[in-house]
Design a protein around this motif. Structure first.
Motif, short mmCIF file in Angstrom:
data_model
loop_
_atom_site.label_atom_id
_atom_site.label_comp_id
_atom_site.label_asym_id
_atom_site.label_seq_id
_atom_site.Cartn_x
_atom_site.Cartn_y
_atom_site.Cartn_z
N LEU A 123 0.82 -1.21 0.00
CA LEU A 123 0.00 0.00 0.00
C LEU A 123 0.86 1.26 0.00
O LEU A 123 0.53 2.25 -0.66
CB LEU A 123 -0.94 0.00 1.19
N THR A 124 1.97 1.23 0.72
CA THR A 124 2.85 2.39 0.78
C THR A 124 3.45 2.69 -0.59
O THR A 124 3.60 3.86 -0.98
CB THR A 124 3.99 2.14 1.79
N MET A 125 3.78 1.65 -1.35
CA MET A 125 4.39 1.83 -2.67
C MET A 125 3.36 2.11 -3.76
O MET A 125 3.73 2.44 -4.88
CB MET A 125 5.19 0.58 -3.05
N SER A 126 2.07 1.98 -3.45
CA SER A 126 1.02 2.13 -4.46
C SER A 126 0.60 3.58 -4.62
O SER A 126 0.64 4.37 -3.67
CB SER A 126 -0.20 1.29 -4.08
N GLY A 127 0.16 3.91 -5.84
CA GLY A 127 -0.40 5.22 -6.10
C GLY A 127 -1.89 5.24 -5.79
O GLY A 127 -2.48 4.23 -5.41
N PRO A 128 -2.54 6.39 -5.97
CA PRO A 128 -3.96 6.52 -5.63
C PRO A 128 -4.86 5.53 -6.36
O PRO A 128 -5.81 5.00 -5.76
CB PRO A 128 -4.28 7.97 -6.03
N ALA A 129 -4.60 5.27 -7.64
CA ALA A 129 -5.45 4.34 -8.40
C ALA A 129 -5.44 2.95 -7.78
O ALA A 129 -6.48 2.30 -7.66
CB ALA A 129 -5.01 4.28 -9.85
N ASP A 130 -4.26 2.49 -7.37
CA ASP A 130 -4.16 1.16 -6.77
C ASP A 130 -4.69 1.12 -5.35
O ASP A 130 -5.32 0.14 -4.94
CB ASP A 130 -2.71 0.66 -6.81
N ARG A 131 -4.45 2.17 -4.59
CA ARG A 131 -5.00 2.19 -3.22
C ARG A 131 -6.52 2.15 -3.24
O ARG A 131 -7.14 1.57 -2.35
CB ARG A 131 -4.49 3.42 -2.47
N ALA A 132 -7.13 2.73 -4.28
CA ALA A 132 -8.59 2.68 -4.40
C ALA A 132 -9.07 1.25 -4.59
O ALA A 132 -10.13 0.86 -4.09
CB ALA A 132 -9.05 3.55 -5.56
N VAL A 133 -8.29 0.45 -5.32
CA VAL A 133 -8.66 -0.96 -5.52
C VAL A 133 -8.37 -1.77 -4.27
O VAL A 133 -9.22 -2.52 -3.78
CB VAL A 133 -7.89 -1.54 -6.73
N TYR A 134 -7.17 -1.63 -3.71
CA TYR A 134 -6.77 -2.43 -2.56
C TYR A 134 -7.59 -2.12 -1.31
O TYR A 134 -7.70 -2.95 -0.41
CB TYR A 134 -5.28 -2.24 -2.27
N GLY A 135 -8.20 -0.96 -1.27
CA GLY A 135 -9.02 -0.62 -0.12
C GLY A 135 -10.49 -0.89 -0.28
O GLY A 135 -11.27 -0.65 0.64
N GLN A 136 -10.88 -1.41 -1.43
CA GLN A 136 -12.30 -1.63 -1.73
C GLN A 136 -12.76 -3.01 -1.26
O GLN A 136 -12.05 -4.00 -1.42
CB GLN A 136 -12.51 -1.50 -3.25
N SER A 137 -13.93 -3.07 -0.68
CA SER A 137 -14.53 -4.35 -0.29
C SER A 137 -15.33 -4.91 -1.47
O SER A 137 -15.98 -4.15 -2.20
CB SER A 137 -15.46 -4.13 0.91
N PRO A 138 -15.25 -6.24 -1.74
CA PRO A 138 -14.58 -7.29 -0.94
C PRO A 138 -13.14 -7.56 -1.37
O PRO A 138 -12.53 -8.48 -0.84
CB PRO A 138 -15.47 -8.50 -1.21
N PHE A 139 -12.62 -6.78 -2.34
CA PHE A 139 -11.26 -7.03 -2.79
C PHE A 139 -10.28 -7.01 -1.63
O PHE A 139 -9.41 -7.89 -1.51
CB PHE A 139 -10.86 -5.99 -3.84
N ALA A 140 -10.42 -6.01 -0.76
CA ALA A 140 -9.49 -5.87 0.36
C ALA A 140 -9.48 -7.11 1.24
O ALA A 140 -8.41 -7.57 1.68
CB ALA A 140 -9.85 -4.64 1.19
N GLU A 141 -10.65 -7.68 1.49
CA GLU A 141 -10.73 -8.87 2.35
C GLU A 141 -10.09 -10.08 1.70
O GLU A 141 -9.37 -10.85 2.35
CB GLU A 141 -12.19 -9.15 2.69
N PHE A 142 -10.33 -10.26 0.39
CA PHE A 142 -9.71 -11.41 -0.29
C PHE A 142 -8.20 -11.24 -0.41
O PHE A 142 -7.45 -12.21 -0.30
CB PHE A 142 -10.34 -11.62 -1.67
N TYR A 143 -7.74 -10.01 -0.64
CA TYR A 143 -6.30 -9.77 -0.71
C TYR A 143 -5.64 -10.07 0.64
O TYR A 143 -4.62 -10.76 0.70
CB TYR A 143 -6.02 -8.34 -1.14
N ARG A 144 -6.24 -9.57 1.72
CA ARG A 144 -5.69 -9.84 3.05
C ARG A 144 -5.71 -11.33 3.36
O ARG A 144 -4.78 -11.88 3.96
CB ARG A 144 -6.49 -9.07 4.10
N GLN A 145 -6.77 -12.03 2.95
CA GLN A 145 -6.84 -13.48 3.15
C GLN A 145 -5.71 -14.17 2.39
O GLN A 145 -5.07 -15.10 2.91
CB GLN A 145 -8.19 -14.02 2.68
#
Length: 295
Positions: free
Chosen positions: A182-204
């Motif tokens: 997340l620290t290395m990501s730009g705004p476009a990627d942080r929007a994806v990585y922080g979105q549910s349910p994507f965020a939950e599956f990524y963390r899993q």
């Protein structure tokens, strides 16, 4: 008009399976899409298990059976002390043989790129798509474009691979990797990585990826940062490259795949002006459709 960058759809796998390899190790994977669809292997990113797939609706519409495999030492797959890019390719080839997967294709995302390219180098897939791929960082034309801190890591891997691997294992964890990504990501990627349910599956996927400890991730990183055991120039099957202009990761490709495209005999190469590294999910339909047309 293209859907918003953060409009992504992911869901739990429809099937999961395991294969006992000839040496007794277990290879585990999950599947999405029709069981009789065209088989596509997804080589996941750094430290990820098979928990995160692609849009099920896209796979259904394109008739694709997506298999996301836990690399040795990640998720539910047994570790392999002899693990190399080619041994992983051999494991995946054994999976294809055991399940009768004809005309297999591969997607390599981020750190999964060298594993997908090893499959292509070994002639084990009909075509490959490299998405936000980690380039061969030790290759001279790429190495000289890297930021200084990444060159230091490449030098360390080249000088003493075992020590590099041990040093990474000493600090790595699922939370550490998620924070770094997340620290290395730009705004476009942080929007994806922080979105549910994507965020939950990524963390899993990261929690499962480190369930056996950091060794699997550390080994993958060491292999990716070292000189690869095959010449990219010799790959004969079609390879298509996809990068996002807003991919801010310093460990993907410093020129968004331009050097890699030249090495791959002028491979088709897309640099999306609106996306970051998460374009595997924001442009799934185009990426998978093009892969099916290749080869």
């Amino acid at each position: 008009m293209r859907a918003p960058v953060c409009d992504v759809h992911v869901s739990a796998a429809e099937r999961c399976d395991r294969l006992v390899l000839a040496d007794g190790r277990v290879l585990a994977w999950r599947e999405w899409g029709p069981v009789d669809g065209a088989p596509v292997l997804l080589c996941t990113g750094a430290g990820m298990s098979s928990a995160l797939g692609l849009d099920r609706a896209v796979l259904e519409q394109l008739g694709v059976r997506l298999l996301v495999v836990d690399r040795p030492g990640l998720g539910a797959s047994s570790p392999d002390r002899r693990k190399t890019l080619f041994t992983v390719a051999t494991d995946l080839g054994a999976l294809a043989d055991a399940r009768g997967l004809a005309d297999l294709r591969a997607i390599g995302f981020s750190q999964g790129a060298p594993f997908a390219l090893a499959l292509a180098a070994g002639g084990l897939v009909r075509a490959a798509a490299i998405v936000s791929g980690q380039d061969e960082l030790a290759f001279p034309d790429v190495y000289h474009q890297l930021p200084g801190e990444v060159r230091v890591m490449v030098d360390a891997a080249r000088t003493d691979l075992s020590r590099f691997e041990a040093d990474i294992a000493a600090i790595a964890s699922a939370e550490w990797l998620a924070t770094m990504t997340l620290t290395m990501s730009g705004p476009a990627d942080r929007a994806v990585y922080g979105q549910s349910p994507f965020a939950e599956f990524y963390r899993q996927s990261l929690a499962e990826g480190f369930a056996q400890g950091p060794g699997g991730y550390a080994r993958d990183l060491a292999l990716a940062f070292s000189p690869w055991p095959f010449a990219v120039e010799d790959i004969a099957v079609p390879v298509r490259l996809w990068f996002g202009r807003h991919d801010a990761s310093p460990v993907h490709s410093p020129d968004h795949g331009l050097t890699l495209a030249r090495r791959l005999r002028a491979a088709p190469h897309v640099i999306d002006p609106d996306c970051g590294s998460a374009l595997l999910w924001t442009r799934s339909r185009e990426i998978v459709a093009a892969l099916l047309a290749d080869g």
